[in-house]
Scaffold this active site. Structure first.
Site, PDB file in Angstrom:
ATOM      1  N   ASP A  98      55.786 -83.132 -18.208  1.00 44.90           N
ATOM      2  CA  ASP A  98      55.805 -84.415 -17.419  1.00 44.90           C
ATOM      3  C   ASP A  98      55.356 -84.100 -16.301  1.00 44.90           C
ATOM      4  O   ASP A  98      55.673 -83.157 -15.541  1.00 44.90           O
ATOM      5  CB  ASP A  98      57.470 -84.667 -17.307  1.00 44.90           C
ATOM      6  N   GLU A 125      50.460 -84.101 -18.947  1.00 45.39           N
ATOM      7  CA  GLU A 125      50.578 -85.329 -18.411  1.00 45.39           C
ATOM      8  C   GLU A 125      50.403 -85.514 -17.036  1.00 45.39           C
ATOM      9  O   GLU A 125      51.283 -85.091 -16.115  1.00 45.39           O
ATOM     10  CB  GLU A 125      52.086 -86.155 -18.534  1.00 45.39           C
TER      11      GLU A 125
HETATM   12  C1  NOJ Z   1      56.320 -89.667 -16.497  1.00 45.38           C
HETATM   13  C2  NOJ Z   1      57.145 -90.045 -17.713  1.00 45.38           C
HETATM   14  O1  NOJ Z   1      56.052 -90.364 -18.656  1.00 45.38           O
HETATM   15  C3  NOJ Z   1      58.022 -91.312 -17.145  1.00 45.38           C
HETATM   16  O2  NOJ Z   1      58.365 -92.130 -18.175  1.00 45.38           O
HETATM   17  C4  NOJ Z   1      58.780 -90.728 -16.071  1.00 45.38           C
HETATM   18  O3  NOJ Z   1      59.472 -92.012 -15.489  1.00 45.38           O
HETATM   19  C5  NOJ Z   1      58.180 -89.982 -15.203  1.00 45.38           C
HETATM   20  N1  NOJ Z   1      57.184 -88.884 -15.635  1.00 45.38           N
HETATM   21  C6  NOJ Z   1      59.045 -89.017 -14.400  1.00 45.38           C
HETATM   22  O4  NOJ Z   1      59.579 -88.213 -15.056  1.00 45.38           O
END
Ligand code: NOJ
Length: 541
Positions: A210, A267
């Site tokens: 993440d 991500e």
């Molecule tokens: C990316 C995640 O995909 C999202 O859903 C989340 O709110 C943020 N990171 C913070 O963790």
């Protein structure tokens, strides 16, 4: 675990992730086994056959860890245990084992930028006070005058700092319930190595990381008052700092001590793609989500440019390119692609102009058929195989995304893409939950998208995905290459192995070559085998 002889061969392929199709499960909305209206791990286990029948290689699960759910589980209070709303650790272990029996790999989410404010470390930090080693795991600072240490803004809206009773402030790039960790602290680094090992020992095949571009902040936290996503993200002191790469080299070393090709996928909303490719250098992560592809306007020139630059940037570091059209953070592509070209709002409300559902579905089918013909690895978000649209008329009082609250109701946020999946048209909650309860309501038209309605109907989106994934595997498209075919201005045409892929973005139909055998079409072809507007075909010959 020894695998039974029925496990498909592809499940053991070396570097399987290079060409894998990976299905994102958003646990709270996939399948609810206990009737509380929130999806859970036993629900997922009971529906794994759907994924095996679909023909994907792996599933990635959004977080199911202990959490107060300030951000739907992306605020983790205990990284090693399962939240009771999703089940138990034994349920997670059963889910992993049963997925493997079906030849499906399992990737779990790792949230390293921040913990929950309910995490034992953050509680200890509050109790211990300024200057303590407990506070040094997070980014606590003194304010300036009565205000916060600087003007950084939260991605969800509002300031990125919250004050605690003793007067200090802590940084949270997201919700105030998600305090950022200080990754310059060796204790934080060691803890995450241990968390990786915990889940690797439990048999997972990898991690989706993440906000992988946020862990390191520029020295001294220099001023930056811009809203995120609006101005010059490239130079922001909280994104894509060079220091993050050393962290991932350390993680790669941990994964490499395990057998079975475990993987990391970043991500990271990083631009340009050459900067993103730095995350997938040979000693770092294995993949990064390609958000340039997701954001591209529905125009042949835009998509050709993104495909070309993505392949080149990843080839340069020896990594596979990934493709993604939808996830739990963006408007579903069956709705997004009906918006004016390139528009990507953060949610759609009942008071907004309503996108044309038929146009969106037609383009979504064409976009998915295009994506699944590309070499590399593709990510499919739960429900897109049903052509599921965004819920664009969700009552505001039911919204749960922190974005909605932190922007004072200005930005709708992401609830509309997180609505529970319809499995059986006639069952309570369309088969999502035995009691009919759903944490967000399903619009009535979800019934037409239910799995049981689409199964066996050759014109359905579900059967289109099943056919595309079977062909993709048989023709080894994931391991192929893109060879552009020039011709019509408003078409995208390329060869990948034995296949010619044509998408028509223009008004006039496009004639297929004589003798071409149509293997797949995202919509009805016109007379004399013409490819109409917003249709993708796969032909041989
Ligand atoms: C990316 C995640 O995909 C999202 O859903 C989340 O709110 C943020 N990171 C913070 O963790």
């Amino acid at each position: 675990m020894s695998q039974p002889s029925s496990v498909p061969d592809h499940a053991d392929a070396p570097e399987w992730w290079r060409s894998a199709v990976i299905y994102q499960v958003y646990p709270r909305s996939f399948a609810d086994s206990d009737g509380d209206g929130i999806g859970d791990l036993p629900g997922i286990t009971a529906r794994l056959q759907h994924l095996a029948d679909l023909g994907v290689d792996a599933l990635w699960l959004s977080p199911f860890y202990v959490s107060p759910m300030a951000d739907a589980g992306y605020d983790v209070a205990d990284y090693r245990d399962v939240d009771p709303i999703f089940g138990t650790l034994a349920d997670a272990e059963k889910m992993i084992a049963e997925a493997k029996e079906l030849g499906l790999r399992v990737i779990v989410d790792l949230v390293p930028n921040h913990t929950s404010d309910a995490h034992a470390w953050f509680r200890a930090a509050l109790a211990a006070g300024p200057g303590s080693p407990e506070r040094a795991r997070y980014l606590f600072r003194d304010g300036v005058g009565d205000g916060p240490p600087n003007g950084w803004r939260s991605v969800f809206g509002g300031p990125a700092w919250t004050r605690v009773p003793d007067g200090q402030w802590y940084l949270h790039l997201f919700d105030s319930g998600q305090p950022d960790l200080d990754w310059s602290n060796p204790e934080v680094r060691e803890e995450f190595h241990d968390i990786l090992r915990t889940w690797l020992d439990r048999g997972v095949d990898g991690f989706r990381v993440d906000v992988a571009n946020a862990l390191v902040k520029a020295d001294g936290l220099p001023e930056w008052e811009h809203e995120h996503g609006t101005v010059d993200a490239e130079h922001a002191p909280m994104w894509d700092q060079d220091g993050v790469h050393e962290i991932y080299r350390g993680w790669r070393a941990v994964l490499d001590t395990y057998d079975g090709d475990r993987m990391l996928v970043a991500e990271a909303w990083v631009e340009p793609i050459e900067r993103l490719a730095r995350y997938v250098r040979p000693d770092e992560m294995h993949q990064a989500f390609n958000f340039d592809f997701l954001k591209a306007a529905w125009r042949s020139a835009d998509l050709r440019r993104v495909v070309t630059t993505s392949l080149a940037a990843n080839d340069a570091v020896g990594a596979p390119t990934t493709w993604v059209l939808s996830n739990h953070d963006v408007v579903r592509h069956a709705t997004r692609l009906a918006l004016p070209a390139g528009e990507n709002p953060n949610g759609i409300r009942a008071t907004d102009p309503q996108p044309d559902a038929a146009l969106g579905l037609r383009r979504a089918r064409a976009a998915s058929a295009l994506m699944l013909a590309l070499p590399g690895s593709a990510y499919v978000y739960q429900g897109e195989e049903l052509g599921l649209p965004e819920h664009t008329t969700l009552p505001d009082e039911l919204r749960q995304d922190p974005t909605w609250f932190r922007t004072g109701g200005v930005v709708a946020g992401r609830d509309g893409c997180r609505v529970p999946i319809p499995w059986n048209a006639a069952a309570p909650a369309h088969g999502f939950s035995p009691t009919g309860a759903t944490w967000l309501p399903q619009p009535d038209h979800f019934a037409h998208h239910a799995v049981d309605v689409q199964s066996g109907d050759p014109h359905s989106t579900l059967e289109l995905y099943r056919a595309a994934l079977a062909l993709r595997r048989d023709l080894r498209l994931g391991e192929g290459a893109v060879d552009w075919v020039d011709g019509e201005a408003d078409a995208l045409a390329f060869r990948n192995g034995p296949l010619l892929v044509v998408t028509n973005f223009g008004v006039d139909p496009i004639a297929l070559p004589d003798g071409a055998e149509v293997l797949l079409a995202s919509g009805e072809l016109g007379g004399a085998r013409q490819v109409p507007t917003d249709v993708t075909v796969w032909v041989r010959g």
